[in-house]
Write a protein that holds these residues in place. Structure first.
Motif, PDB file in Angstrom:
ATOM      1  N   ASN A  53       6.242   3.165  -6.570  1.00  0.00           N
ATOM      2  CA  ASN A  53       5.709   1.798  -6.709  1.00  0.00           C
ATOM      3  C   ASN A  53       5.282   1.271  -5.337  1.00  0.00           C
ATOM      4  O   ASN A  53       5.947   0.451  -4.715  1.00  0.00           O
ATOM      5  CB  ASN A  53       6.774   0.894  -7.337  1.00  0.00           C
ATOM      6  N   GLU A  54       4.136   1.790  -4.884  1.00  0.00           N
ATOM      7  CA  GLU A  54       3.705   1.456  -3.524  1.00  0.00           C
ATOM      8  C   GLU A  54       3.366  -0.020  -3.381  1.00  0.00           C
ATOM      9  O   GLU A  54       3.607  -0.642  -2.352  1.00  0.00           O
ATOM     10  CB  GLU A  54       2.490   2.319  -3.151  1.00  0.00           C
ATOM     11  N   GLU A  55       2.832  -0.561  -4.444  1.00  0.00           N
ATOM     12  CA  GLU A  55       2.460  -1.981  -4.403  1.00  0.00           C
ATOM     13  C   GLU A  55       3.680  -2.843  -4.090  1.00  0.00           C
ATOM     14  O   GLU A  55       3.643  -3.726  -3.235  1.00  0.00           O
ATOM     15  CB  GLU A  55       1.864  -2.362  -5.749  1.00  0.00           C
ATOM     16  N   ALA A  56       4.772  -2.531  -4.777  1.00  0.00           N
ATOM     17  CA  ALA A  56       5.990  -3.314  -4.556  1.00  0.00           C
ATOM     18  C   ALA A  56       6.539  -3.085  -3.158  1.00  0.00           C
ATOM     19  O   ALA A  56       6.954  -4.027  -2.473  1.00  0.00           O
ATOM     20  CB  ALA A  56       7.040  -2.938  -5.598  1.00  0.00           C
ATOM     21  N   ILE A  57       6.502  -1.827  -2.726  1.00  0.00           N
ATOM     22  CA  ILE A  57       7.053  -1.521  -1.390  1.00  0.00           C
ATOM     23  C   ILE A  57       6.248  -2.262  -0.323  1.00  0.00           C
ATOM     24  O   ILE A  57       6.794  -2.848   0.609  1.00  0.00           O
ATOM     25  CB  ILE A  57       7.040  -0.004  -1.147  1.00  0.00           C
ATOM     26  N   ARG A  58       4.933  -2.298  -0.511  1.00  0.00           N
ATOM     27  CA  ARG A  58       4.078  -3.018   0.425  1.00  0.00           C
ATOM     28  C   ARG A  58       4.393  -4.518   0.390  1.00  0.00           C
ATOM     29  O   ARG A  58       4.508  -5.183   1.408  1.00  0.00           O
ATOM     30  CB  ARG A  58       2.620  -2.774   0.079  1.00  0.00           C
ATOM     31  N   PHE A  59       4.526  -5.035  -0.839  1.00  0.00           N
ATOM     32  CA  PHE A  59       4.808  -6.465  -1.019  1.00  0.00           C
ATOM     33  C   PHE A  59       6.098  -6.862  -0.287  1.00  0.00           C
ATOM     34  O   PHE A  59       6.121  -7.785   0.526  1.00  0.00           O
ATOM     35  CB  PHE A  59       4.921  -6.783  -2.518  1.00  0.00           C
TER      36      PHE A  59
END
Lengths: 919, 167
Positions: free
Chosen positions: B124-130
């Motif tokens: 879940n790259e989006e979450a990790i980035r967020f």
């Protein structure tokens, strides 16, 4: 009779007797009783004391009525000439709500003592309560003559004449009162102002508009209710020829104060002569003026919702669409769920509902493409993005399509809405309504419960769920649902005490469907009783309002009470109760078993068995719960008694007064079993009909039921009256009227005995028959009806089919053919004739039961399955299936028994709901 | 409503949950996350009502952060973020950011809360980035964490952010 001398007490006892009266008046009943007994010890025959003792006993304990009456009667017997004995007897009757007898007693008492102020006052209150206006005028005149110096007598005198229609005398009396008032103390300014406004009301109703206006102008400084003054002035100016211009100015002033008051808008339009004609239509000239007027008002009052909403009523075509465009966007972007119910009225006008549909679809397109509403026509500016509006447009569209009978489309829109915002409880409430309309009460109840679970603090959702459960026949669950908001969870008593009539009527209907006649009657008659209570509630105001000078409100209250039985809740409850009595009359042996409705439904034997078992379990559970509740209630009552005792000890005498009120009488017939065992159900029905015919005579259902009852009772003239009234209301071409006419003629003609028994009646009926049938035979009449209205609707043909069979029981298959074939009812999954689910259900019942045409019924049913896909009655393919609850387990391994109670109950249902929504 | 920059700002209000509307939080999370949480999880996060918050747009629940406080060995406490989610139609309006910021701000006020912690699926790259924007870092990886939820990949990172800078 005792010698007269024995009625005159020696001075010591006279003193005691005065004490009796004093104690009674200060509600110290025990002391009063003691003193009375002391007198009676020496003078056992003393009539007035005996009477007083009766009165004290009746005030102390309403269950000892018998004893009270006995004593009072003995008192009168011993002293016929005493005004006290008669007055007291009247007071006991009055406490027992027997007003007619009470009035007689008071009048007798007055014969002994013409000028007794107290008796006159009591009499006048009863007369106004019973609307014996002439008597009220007399009594009030007497009282005024006796004490003309008492100012309040002038007021009551004025009210009496006002109600009697003698406005001039009333106005004069109020003027006289004003004259008596020398100086108005500051703390009486409000009362004085109310009196002045009341005088204006009397003058206005008497037609003296100019005088009323002058009166208001003269004393405007003394009037504290400035808004009321302005309103009165505006409405008076409207009535005075040539003053319309001033009226307009006044209404505009009022609108500046409150631009959302529809009465002000009505007044302004009336002043400008912009009222529609009797048929509700405007001329083109009027429309143009109205448009200009409301353009101006919308500009002057940009916050006013009324100024934007009212133009939708008079605008047509493209103008309507433009105005609607301006009006609805605000609701959609603010997320106001009530938009549809606001606009529901326009759905009787195809042009308008099409325009609304087009608007919504255009919004949807723009919102999907750009995320914003489209620009207003002719404007380039694109409105700001509005991510939420899509949900509300879909929410509206779902209701829009439901209203047009397009269940599938409605549910599809709702599903789209749900994908955007699954957290919106109203969404499920609306889904419930759609499923209800589509004939799936079980599904409707399931989603309504879902909505409720999402906001347990929302009583509206709770009520919606309770109602849906009642409609699905799940009475116990409905009661438990409503009980979440009642004190101590005691829903039935609490909601009856609160006079929650929608609840009681729904509950009564549900019991009626289950054929639990006793319970149905119990709760329906409670509603009827509420209205008697509303009447009784007036009593206290007769004295109170005059004292407080709230005279305008008092007269309005009296008028409201005069028409209170017209309230639709009264009609609904009485109708349903009559329905119960009719069914009791039909099968008096078939009492209160709750589950015999199942044998008649078209379930398979296994399903039936399952359902019966389920119901049995429910009943056992309910019984257990009830027993537990009763125990609890008893314990609570005992505790309360204990507490009351304690309080009494601490406070001494004062607490004793409250104790009897707290102790509730136990209901000897909590389930209405005795009510259902009534000996003469038709007689009871006739009692209800009497009031219905008086107050609910403009409603078709009243006369349909009246016809049913009176024909069974063979009361031909009354039945004839019902036929005529029904024909007048529904129109001679209506299916309802047609059936009643023919059934009446058929019943009356086949009644042999009528000629010998009641020659006059026979003659009247005979003459009327010719008129009703227009000189034709009954068969010809039915033929003619079929010819004229057969293509109008399925309901018309169903009526004709029913009558064919009535006239010729051998014509069943012919009737069935005619019913189904003509007009090509339903084909290819599309309704060729727009019919509602309940109409289709009735036709199916007619085919299956009355006509006994199994094949035709089965064909009709399979066609209906295509149209009413969600119907449980027709077993439509998309309905909520009863055993869906059993499919639930196995999923959700993580939720190992950690449900709350509510969630556990909801689980099966929510699974079913999820299935429901995907189409 | 428009910001100075011309970007649309949703009319959002934030408030806490109570048991009366808890069902809405469940429905919200069911719509957003592939995992169904037991009822006990929801009841627990109710206790920390000033940290578990919902975002409401015109009274409709559109996003929520659900957290609980967990006592650590040694007496310190960690803020565990169970879920933080916003309905698809309401994303990219900064609702999630505002929810997380509000909760972190409140947590910082309590000196006992040492760090904020959460699990995230490894892909879940989006979450990790967020979460990275707020200073969360991967502190550990647990293989097979989501196995019983039948997620693929079943592995989870633990993201951590220290809340008390003084130490």
């Amino acid at each position: 009779m005792a010698a007269k001398d024995s009625q005159i007490l020696p001075s010591k006892e006279q003193g005691l007797f005065r004490q009796v009266v004093k104690y009674y008046e200060t509600k110290q009943y025990k002391k009063a009783l003691k003193a009375a007994d002391q007198v009676l010890k020496k003078h056992a025959d003393h009539g007035e004391t005996l009477s007083m003792k009766g009165l004290i006993i009746s005030s102390q304990d309403s269950s000892k009525k018998e004893e009270a009456y006995d004593l009072a009667k003995k008192g009168i017997k011993n002293n016929l000439k005493s005004h006290v004995t008669w007055h007291v007897f009247g007071l006991i009757y009055r406490a027992d709500l027997n007003y007619d007898e009470a009035i007689k007693c008071y009048k007798n008492a007055l014969r002994m003592d013409k000028e007794n102020y107290q008796i006159l006052r009591d009499l006048s209150h009863l007369q106004i309560q019973l609307r014996d206006i002439a008597g009220f005028v007399d009594t009030r005149a007497t009282m005024l003559q006796l004490k003309p110096g008492n100012k309040s007598h002038w007021i009551s005198f004025a009210i009496a004449h006002h109600l009697n229609g003698s406005h001039d005398i009333a106005a004069e009396a109020l003027k006289k009162y004003e004259g008596l008032q020398e100086e108005v103390a500051p703390n009486e300014a409000y009362e004085h102002s109310e009196m002045l406004l009341y005088r204006a009301m009397v003058l206005e109703e008497g037609g003296h508009f100019d005088e009323a206006l002058t009166h208001l102008d003269l004393c405007q400084d003394k009037i504290t209710d400035k808004l009321g003054l302005l309103e009165r002035r505006a409405s008076l100016l409207l009535k005075i020829p040539g003053r319309a211009g001033n009226a307009e100015a006044n209404f505009r002033k009022l609108l500046a104060l409150n631009p959302d008051n529809y009465r002000y808008h009505d007044g302004l339009r009336e002043a400008l002569q912009l009222q529609p004609d009797a048929a509700g239509a405007w001329t083109d000239q009027q429309r143009r003026s109205l448009a200009a007027l409301y353009d101006g008002l919308a500009k002057d009052h940009p916050q006013s919702s009324a100024a934007k909403r009212i133009p939708l009523d008079f605008k047509e075509g493209a103008d309507f669409k433009t105005a609607a465009d301006k009006y609805v966007r605000h609701f959609l972007s603010k997320g106001i769920p009530s938009l549809f119910s606001d606009l529901k009225g326009f759905y009787s006008n195809p042009q308008k509902h099409e325009a609304l549909g087009e608007l919504m679809h255009a919004y949807m397109k723009a919102l999907e493409e750009t995320g914003a509403f489209p620009p207003f026509p002719g404007q380039a500016e694109v409105p700001a993005r509005d991510p939420q509006a899509r949900e509300w447009v879909l929410f509206y569209l779902a209701q829009h399509h439901d209203k047009l009978g397009e269940t599938g489309e409605a549910l599809r829109r709702l599903q789209q809405c749900r994908e955007l915002a699954p957290t919106l409880p109203e969404l499920y409430a609306v889904q419930g309504r759609i499923l209800k309309h589509a004939g799936d009460p079980e599904g409707a109840a399931a989603v309504a419960c879902r909505a409720e679970s999402m906001d347990l603090a929302d009583r509206y959702l709770n009520s919606v769920a309770a109602k849906a459960l009642f409609r699905a026949g799940r009475i116990e669950e409905a009661e438990a649902m409503a009980a979440k908001f009642t004190k101590h969870g005691d829903q039935v008593n609490s909601l009856t005490e609160m006079q929650a009539m929608w609840y009681e009527i729904e509950c009564g209907h549900a019991h009626l469907c289950r054929r639990a006649y006793g319970k149905a009657l119990k709760i329906l008659l409670a509603v009827v009783k509420h209205f008697d209570d509303f009447q009784e509630d007036q009593f206290d105001f007769h004295a109170y309002c005059v004292r407080k000078m709230t005279l305008r409100a008092y007269v309005q209250m009296l008028r409201m009470e005069d028409s209170i039985y017209q309230n639709i809740f009264y009609s609904k409850a009485a109708w349903a109760a009559i329905q119960v009595y009719l069914e009791l009359h039909q099968k008096p042996t078939n009492l209160n078993h709750g589950d015999d409705d199942l044998t008649n439904s078209n379930l398979s034997p296994e399903e039936l068995k399952k359902l019966k078992l389920k119901r049995k379990k429910e009943q056992q559970k309910a019984k257990k719960e009830e027993a537990a509740r009763e125990r609890e209630a008893e314990a609570a009552a005992a505790q309360e008694r204990e507490a009351a005792k304690q309080a009494a000890k601490e406070k001494g005498g004062s607490a004793k007064k409250q104790a009897p009120a707290k102790e509730k009488e136990k209901d000897p017939d909590p389930h209405g079993e005795k009510l259902a065992q009534v000996e003469d159900p038709l007689g009871e029905a006739m009692k209800l009909l009497q009031r219905l015919r008086e107050y609910s005579g403009d409603r078709l259902k009243t006369h349909e039921l009246a016809f049913e009852v009176y024909t069974r009772r063979k009361r031909w003239v009354l039945a004839l009256h019902a036929v005529k009234r029904a024909t007048a209301i529904a129109g001679p071409g209506s299916p309802e009227a047609h059936c009643m006419v023919l059934r009446f003629c058929h019943a009356a003609q086949s009644q042999q005995g009528i000629k010998e028994a009641q020659p006059v009646v026979a003659e009247v009926v005979g003459q009327e028959l010719k008129g009703l049938l227009h000189g034709k035979s009954m068969a010809q009449c039915n033929e003619a009806f079929l010819e004229a209205h057969g293509s109008a609707s399925l309901a018309h043909r169903a009526a004709a089919a029913r009558m064919m069979v009535l006239l010729d029981p051998g014509a069943k298959s012919g009737a069935a053919k005619m019913l189904v074939k003509r007009g090509g009812l339903i084909g290819g999954g599309v309704a060729a004739e727009a019919i509602t689910h309940s109409e289709a259900q009735q036709v199916h019942q007619l085919l299956a039961d009355e006509l006994g045409e199994a094949q035709a019924a089965a064909d009709f049913k399979s066609k209906c399955q295509q149209v009413f896909r969600w119907s449980s009655y027709f077993e439509g393919p998309d309905r909520l299936k009863l055993d869906s609850e059993e499919e639930v387990p196995s999923e959700q391994p993580e939720q190992n028994g950690s449900h709350t109670e509510g969630a556990a109950k909801m689980n099966g249902v929510s699974q079913a709901v999820d299935k429901l929504s995907i189409h | 409503m428009l910001e100075a920059s011309g970007k649309y700002v949703l009319p959002i209000t934030f408030h806490s949950f109570n048991e009366k509307i808890l069902e809405q939080l469940k429905i919200l999370n069911c719509a957003i996350f592939p995992i169904k949480y037991p009822d006990k999880v929801y009841r627990d996060c109710l206790i920390f009502s000033d940290l578990t918050q919902g975002a409401f747009c015109n009274d409709v629940l559109v996003g929520a952060i659900a957290v609980r406080l967990e006592r650590q060995p040694g007496g310190k406490v960690q803020l565990y973020i169970i879920t933080l989610g916003v309905l698809a139609a309401y994303r990219n309006y900064g609702v999630g950011t505002r929810l997380l910021e509000r909760t972190l701000r409140k947590a910082v006020e309590d000196p006992n809360i040492e760090e904020a912690v959460l699990h995230v699926q490894t892909n879940n790259e989006e979450a990790i980035r967020f979460y990275g924007k707020f200073g969360f870092e991967v502190s550990q990886t647990i293989p097979g964490y989501y196995k019983k939820n039948r997620l693929d990949p079943p592995d989870a990172h633990i993201l951590t952010k220290a809340l008390q800078n003084s130490s």
